[in-house]
Design a protein around this motif. Structure first.
Motif, PDB file in Angstrom:
ATOM      1  N   TRP A   1      37.228  38.775  43.120  1.00 33.78           N
ATOM      2  CA  TRP A   1      38.533  38.349  43.617  1.00 33.78           C
ATOM      3  C   TRP A   1      39.578  39.439  43.362  1.00 33.78           C
ATOM      4  O   TRP A   1      40.389  39.738  44.234  1.00 33.78           O
ATOM      5  N   SER A   2      39.549  40.062  42.189  1.00 32.10           N
ATOM      6  CA  SER A   2      40.486  41.146  41.877  1.00 32.10           C
ATOM      7  C   SER A   2      40.277  42.324  42.817  1.00 32.10           C
ATOM      8  O   SER A   2      41.249  42.925  43.296  1.00 32.10           O
ATOM      9  N   LEU A   3      39.026  42.650  43.111  1.00 31.89           N
ATOM     10  CA  LEU A   3      38.734  43.722  44.055  1.00 31.89           C
ATOM     11  C   LEU A   3      39.253  43.368  45.439  1.00 31.89           C
ATOM     12  O   LEU A   3      39.871  44.194  46.120  1.00 31.89           O
ATOM     13  N   PHE A   4      39.026  42.123  45.869  1.00 32.35           N
ATOM     14  CA  PHE A   4      39.514  41.669  47.170  1.00 32.35           C
ATOM     15  C   PHE A   4      41.033  41.780  47.252  1.00 32.35           C
ATOM     16  O   PHE A   4      41.579  42.312  48.218  1.00 32.35           O
ATOM     17  N   ILE A   5      41.738  41.290  46.220  1.00 29.30           N
ATOM     18  CA  ILE A   5      43.207  41.321  46.205  1.00 29.30           C
ATOM     19  C   ILE A   5      43.712  42.766  46.230  1.00 29.30           C
ATOM     20  O   ILE A   5      44.663  43.098  46.944  1.00 29.30           O
ATOM     21  N   SER A   6      43.071  43.648  45.453  1.00 27.12           N
ATOM     22  CA  SER A   6      43.486  45.055  45.417  1.00 27.12           C
ATOM     23  C   SER A   6      43.310  45.718  46.778  1.00 27.12           C
ATOM     24  O   SER A   6      44.206  46.416  47.267  1.00 27.12           O
TER      25      SER A   6
ATOM     26  N   GLY B   1      44.648  42.761  55.297  1.00 24.17           N
ATOM     27  CA  GLY B   1      44.595  44.091  54.690  1.00 24.17           C
ATOM     28  C   GLY B   1      43.181  44.445  54.278  1.00 24.17           C
ATOM     29  O   GLY B   1      42.713  45.565  54.473  1.00 24.17           O
ATOM     30  N   PHE B   2      42.466  43.464  53.704  1.00 28.74           N
ATOM     31  CA  PHE B   2      41.074  43.685  53.320  1.00 28.74           C
ATOM     32  C   PHE B   2      40.230  44.007  54.554  1.00 28.74           C
ATOM     33  O   PHE B   2      39.394  44.902  54.535  1.00 28.74           O
TER      34      PHE B   2
ATOM     35  N   LEU C   1      33.534  35.453  35.260  1.00 25.85           N
ATOM     36  CA  LEU C   1      33.868  36.879  35.244  1.00 25.85           C
ATOM     37  C   LEU C   1      33.477  37.563  36.554  1.00 25.85           C
ATOM     38  O   LEU C   1      34.208  38.416  37.058  1.00 25.85           O
ATOM     39  N   SER C   2      32.344  37.192  37.117  1.00 27.75           N
ATOM     40  CA  SER C   2      31.918  37.785  38.393  1.00 27.75           C
ATOM     41  C   SER C   2      32.891  37.419  39.511  1.00 27.75           C
ATOM     42  O   SER C   2      33.301  38.270  40.300  1.00 27.75           O
TER      43      SER C   2
END
Length: 193
Positions: free
Chosen positions: A23-28, A50-51, A17-18
């Protein structure tokens, strides 16, 4: 078999989950950065460009906010927007949470304490500030009152109570370990340090 599955789940779930959350934050953030790059006509060269742009913009914003005129203008805009009740509630909550995460260099005032209850039991709490706000101090009977947070298990919520300093038992236990103990209702294997 049931114990083995539970052990596997208890060990893997927090890690998975961490990683998924970060990873979701990075992709967003990478997607937001790519959108910004496309707006100025630049194609993303590699995954993470982009990140990198977003991280760079946040760093530059941090540098700009250390300059007095920009901080003053931002403060003025913030003050104007705070006149709107809904904005004030939402923005104020987010700002308070962000300021809790950014306490580097400031002395940690949170001390772990025990407070005796009427039935003789004790509750673990945290002194969040060395004194009660003045309006509350004026309304309370004489004494040295401090705000103590009693964290609720499995929630990011708690109850703040004003307690006389004389009624507190100070505990030599780190804020992080004691908070973990409270958040998990004592299930977490926290060791006193």
């Amino acid at each position: 078999m049931k114990k083995t599955l539970a052990r596997g789940l208890m060990n893997l779930l927090p890690m998975v989950l961490s990683i998924w959350l970060f990873w979701s934050l990075f992709i967003s953030l990478d997607g937001l950065g790519k959108l910004l790059l496309e707006l100025v006509g630049v194609q993303s060269v590699f995954v993470g460009a982009g990140f990198g742009l977003v991280a760079s913009l946040v760093f530059v914003a941090g540098l700009l906010f250390s300059v007095s005129p920009i901080a003053w203008v931002y403060g003025w805009i913030e003050k104007q927007l705070m006149k709107f009740p809904l904005f004030k509630s939402v923005y104020g909550s987010i700002r308070d949470i962000a300021s809790l995460m950014n306490r580097d260099g400031e002395p940690k005032t949170q001390k772990t304490v025990l407070v005796k209850q009427a039935n003789g039991s004790y509750v673990v709490g945290f002194i969040m500030s060395e004194s009660a706000p003045q309006p509350l101090a004026d309304a309370l009977p004489d004494g040295d009152w401090v705000p103590v947070l009693f964290q609720l298990s499995y929630q990011m919520a708690g109850v703040t109570s004003l307690v006389k300093r004389d009624d507190l038992i100070f505990v030599d236990w780190s804020f992080e370990d004691a908070m973990r103990f409270n958040l998990t209702a004592g299930i977490a294997n926290s060791k006193a340090q």
